[in-house]
Design an enzyme around this catalytic site. Sequence first.
Site, PDB file in Angstrom:
ATOM      1  N   GLY A   7       0.809  -1.232   0.000  1.00 58.63           N
ATOM      2  CA  GLY A   7       0.000   0.000   0.000  1.00 58.63           C
ATOM      3  C   GLY A   7       0.833   1.270   0.000  1.00 58.63           C
ATOM      4  O   GLY A   7       0.313   2.364   0.217  1.00 58.63           O
ATOM      5  N   THR A  11       2.392   0.393  -7.161  1.00 58.70           N
ATOM      6  CA  THR A  11       1.648   0.339  -8.436  1.00 58.70           C
ATOM      7  C   THR A  11       1.536   1.713  -9.054  1.00 58.70           C
ATOM      8  O   THR A  11       1.752   1.889 -10.256  1.00 58.70           O
ATOM      9  CB  THR A  11       0.263  -0.288  -8.222  1.00 58.70           C
ATOM     10  OG1 THR A  11       0.432  -1.618  -7.716  1.00 58.70           O
ATOM     11  CG2 THR A  11      -0.536  -0.351  -9.517  1.00 58.70           C
ATOM     12  N   LYS A  27       3.750  -8.028 -12.864  1.00 59.69           N
ATOM     13  CA  LYS A  27       3.543  -8.286 -11.430  1.00 59.69           C
ATOM     14  C   LYS A  27       3.487  -9.802 -11.285  1.00 59.69           C
ATOM     15  O   LYS A  27       2.408 -10.405 -11.404  1.00 59.69           O
ATOM     16  CB  LYS A  27       2.238  -7.641 -10.967  1.00 59.69           C
ATOM     17  CG  LYS A  27       1.789  -8.019  -9.551  1.00 59.69           C
ATOM     18  CD  LYS A  27       2.118  -6.964  -8.543  1.00 59.69           C
ATOM     19  CE  LYS A  27       1.487  -7.292  -7.170  1.00 59.69           C
ATOM     20  NZ  LYS A  27       1.740  -6.233  -6.181  1.00 59.69           N
TER      21      LYS A  27
END
Length: 205
Positions: A7, A11, A27
């Site tokens: 988090g 990305t 990924k």
Amino acid sequence: MTGTDTGIGKTLTSAILTKSWQGTYWKPFQTGLAEEAGDTPTIGHLTGLSADHILPPTYALQAPLSPAAASALEGVTLEPEHITLPQTTHSPLIVEGAGGLMVPLTDNMLMIDLIARLGLPVILVTRSGLGTLNHTLLSLEALYQRGIPVLGFITNGPESPENSQTLEKLGQCRALHHIPLLPGTPGPDDISQIAAQIPSWDSLW
Ligand SMILES: Nc1ncnc2c1ncn2[C@@H]1O[C@H](COP(=O)(O)OP(=O)(O)OP(=O)(O)O)[C@@H](O)[C@H]1O
Ligand SMILES: C[C@H](N)[C@H](N)CCCCCC(=O)O
Ligand SMILES: [Mg+2]
């Protein structure tokens, strides 16, 4: 592409770099699909790049857990020791990890071990604010101990030049870019705008 946590913005940062360098995104280990669309379609949405820039995950698991835990729950055997780098049409290849460096892929292989085995140089995503000095320096220490090349770090969140300078000095590592806290949900326009500010791939070496 690794980070100091799950988090943390791997990305988002991967979208920015893949767009900026017109590279290929991959990924290999995706978990958490029971709760999210997954990073691969997110990259497609954020970058608007064609499918030949975006590879499918090697393993796609449902549980929002480490690959080792999710695969045990779902009866999937992971073989990170057999993973090889895919052939790509567009380089560089941007490989996003799962969570942070010490995430278990199996009972005896961590994400950092796979990075070392594949010989991948690392860009580390870290938060910009309070707490980043400890987390970032710990991650850099682990990378240096394994002889993994680090191209630099990218801070994410409210601006903190002091932290970036401290990390460059104590971490002996280059601050490549800072990603500000974006209003609302980041979208393709945000990615394009930041991608235009990213140093060239060739300048990292
Ligand atoms: N600078 C930012 N401004 C606004 N939202 C952000 C920013 N960075 C990340 N986010 C949001 O925070 C969430 C987590 O970011 P992201 O998915 O990139 O993390 P991650 O490190 O890839 O996570 P994972 O470990 O699950 O792969 C996302 O919803 C993303 O849009
Ligand atoms: C589910 C999440 N979004 C990631 N895909 C996996 C993060 C694993 C973190 C494991 C840990 O550090 O405790
Ligand atoms: Mg991600």
